[in-house]
Design a protein around this motif. Sequence first.
Motif, PDB file in Angstrom:
ATOM      1  N   UNK A 172       0.829  -1.209   0.000  1.00 48.92           N
ATOM      2  CA  UNK A 172       0.000   0.000   0.000  1.00 48.92           C
ATOM      3  C   UNK A 172       0.867   1.265   0.000  1.00 48.92           C
ATOM      4  N   UNK A 173       1.964   1.202   0.745  1.00 48.90           N
ATOM      5  CA  UNK A 173       2.898   2.339   0.745  1.00 48.90           C
ATOM      6  C   UNK A 173       3.440   2.561  -0.662  1.00 48.90           C
ATOM      7  N   UNK A 174       3.819   1.485  -1.317  1.00 46.73           N
ATOM      8  CA  UNK A 174       4.385   1.583  -2.673  1.00 46.73           C
ATOM      9  C   UNK A 174       3.383   2.207  -3.634  1.00 46.73           C
ATOM     10  N   UNK A 175       2.128   1.832  -3.516  1.00 46.96           N
ATOM     11  CA  UNK A 175       1.100   2.397  -4.397  1.00 46.96           C
ATOM     12  C   UNK A 175       0.924   3.897  -4.163  1.00 46.96           C
TER      13      UNK A 175
ATOM     14  N   UNK B 236     -14.909  15.272  11.406  1.00 42.92           N
ATOM     15  CA  UNK B 236     -15.326  16.094  12.542  1.00 42.92           C
ATOM     16  C   UNK B 236     -14.188  16.291  13.538  1.00 42.92           C
ATOM     17  N   UNK B 237     -13.358  15.282  13.677  1.00 38.28           N
ATOM     18  CA  UNK B 237     -12.243  15.354  14.619  1.00 38.28           C
ATOM     19  C   UNK B 237     -11.070  16.167  14.076  1.00 38.28           C
ATOM     20  N   UNK B 238     -11.104  16.514  12.782  1.00 39.48           N
ATOM     21  CA  UNK B 238     -10.049  17.371  12.243  1.00 39.48           C
ATOM     22  C   UNK B 238      -9.294  16.832  11.052  1.00 39.48           C
ATOM     23  N   UNK B 239      -9.651  15.632  10.568  1.00 43.94           N
ATOM     24  CA  UNK B 239      -8.990  15.107   9.368  1.00 43.94           C
ATOM     25  C   UNK B 239      -9.341  15.984   8.170  1.00 43.94           C
ATOM     26  N   UNK B 240      -8.383  16.162   7.283  1.00 45.28           N
ATOM     27  CA  UNK B 240      -8.619  16.999   6.099  1.00 45.28           C
ATOM     28  C   UNK B 240      -9.488  16.283   5.070  1.00 45.28           C
ATOM     29  N   UNK B 241      -9.318  14.955   4.962  1.00 46.42           N
ATOM     30  CA  UNK B 241     -10.102  14.182   3.992  1.00 46.42           C
ATOM     31  C   UNK B 241      -9.784  12.701   4.204  1.00 46.42           C
ATOM     32  N   UNK B 242     -10.444  11.842   3.431  1.00 48.63           N
ATOM     33  CA  UNK B 242     -10.141  10.420   3.490  1.00 48.63           C
ATOM     34  C   UNK B 242     -10.198   9.835   2.083  1.00 48.63           C
ATOM     35  N   UNK B 243      -9.455   8.741   1.901  1.00 46.36           N
ATOM     36  CA  UNK B 243      -9.419   8.027   0.624  1.00 46.36           C
ATOM     37  C   UNK B 243      -9.546   6.542   0.922  1.00 46.36           C
ATOM     38  N   UNK B 244     -10.421   5.863   0.183  1.00 48.03           N
ATOM     39  CA  UNK B 244     -10.528   4.414   0.323  1.00 48.03           C
ATOM     40  C   UNK B 244      -9.500   3.731  -0.581  1.00 48.03           C
ATOM     41  N   UNK B 245      -8.932   2.652  -0.086  1.00 50.83           N
ATOM     42  CA  UNK B 245      -7.861   2.001  -0.843  1.00 50.83           C
ATOM     43  C   UNK B 245      -8.344   1.430  -2.169  1.00 50.83           C
ATOM     44  N   UNK B 246      -9.621   1.095  -2.268  1.00 50.00           N
ATOM     45  CA  UNK B 246     -10.115   0.609  -3.568  1.00 50.00           C
ATOM     46  C   UNK B 246     -10.399   1.749  -4.544  1.00 50.00           C
ATOM     47  N   UNK B 247     -10.180   2.984  -4.068  1.00 47.16           N
ATOM     48  CA  UNK B 247     -10.276   4.169  -4.951  1.00 47.16           C
ATOM     49  C   UNK B 247      -9.050   5.045  -4.728  1.00 47.16           C
ATOM     50  N   UNK B 248      -7.904   4.388  -4.631  1.00 46.00           N
ATOM     51  CA  UNK B 248      -6.679   5.093  -4.273  1.00 46.00           C
ATOM     52  C   UNK B 248      -6.261   6.109  -5.330  1.00 46.00           C
ATOM     53  N   UNK B 249      -6.779   5.991  -6.544  1.00 44.96           N
ATOM     54  CA  UNK B 249      -6.444   6.964  -7.585  1.00 44.96           C
ATOM     55  C   UNK B 249      -6.881   8.374  -7.220  1.00 44.96           C
ATOM     56  N   UNK B 250      -7.779   8.500  -6.243  1.00 50.31           N
ATOM     57  CA  UNK B 250      -8.191   9.831  -5.764  1.00 50.31           C
ATOM     58  C   UNK B 250      -7.110  10.506  -4.922  1.00 50.31           C
ATOM     59  N   UNK B 251      -6.133   9.757  -4.464  1.00 49.53           N
ATOM     60  CA  UNK B 251      -5.156  10.294  -3.521  1.00 49.53           C
ATOM     61  C   UNK B 251      -4.464  11.559  -4.024  1.00 49.53           C
TER      62      UNK B 251
END
Length: 208
Positions: free
Chosen positions: A27-30, A109-124
Amino acid sequence: MKKTQADKPLLSARPLRALILEDNPHDVEQMVELLKMVGYALSFEVVDSLAHLQQQLARTDYDILLAAHNPRAWTATDALKILKKSRKDVPFVVVAGTLGGLAAVECIKQGAADYVLKNRLQRLPVVVERVLRDKAHREEAARLQKQIHSAKQEWELTFDVVPDAIFFVDDQCRIQRVNRAAAVLLGLEPSQLIDKYCYELLHDRAEP
């Protein structure tokens, strides 16, 4: 165990220093490959525990934190709490294999800027670009605010030491502000002059 990697920057590449909380090398490599493909000259450290995350944040400054949501070892909210304790303005992006809608909303809500799901990692790359732009806007706003505060302090100092009397009045000739020389001229404290009609004080008249 913490791993370290630094890639040589390309001449036209944008530098990016990332901290990655992830225990899956694939996952790191991707993630790294995707960010390099869009033109980032990436330097990064990988940590695989909350303890290592805390240590790394204490010793190094980063442009972004990519944190896996791994319920078996840690949660994204646990990592976010550690980032908050560091008092560093580092955009926090959750990268999760499975993350329910409620959990994602809670991270934001806790302060994360955003999230990405690993099956849609192209959004990263898109997410990273946006949160870095938001951070740049925050930094610019803070810089401008500091400039304004500094200019205001300089103006305040100059205003009060000018030897000539200065009166600021509204459209009805009520005094809104005076400098020290004006107060001395009238033998009163500056606060005693506020909202008084200037023609009463200066010309002893009941109306202009």
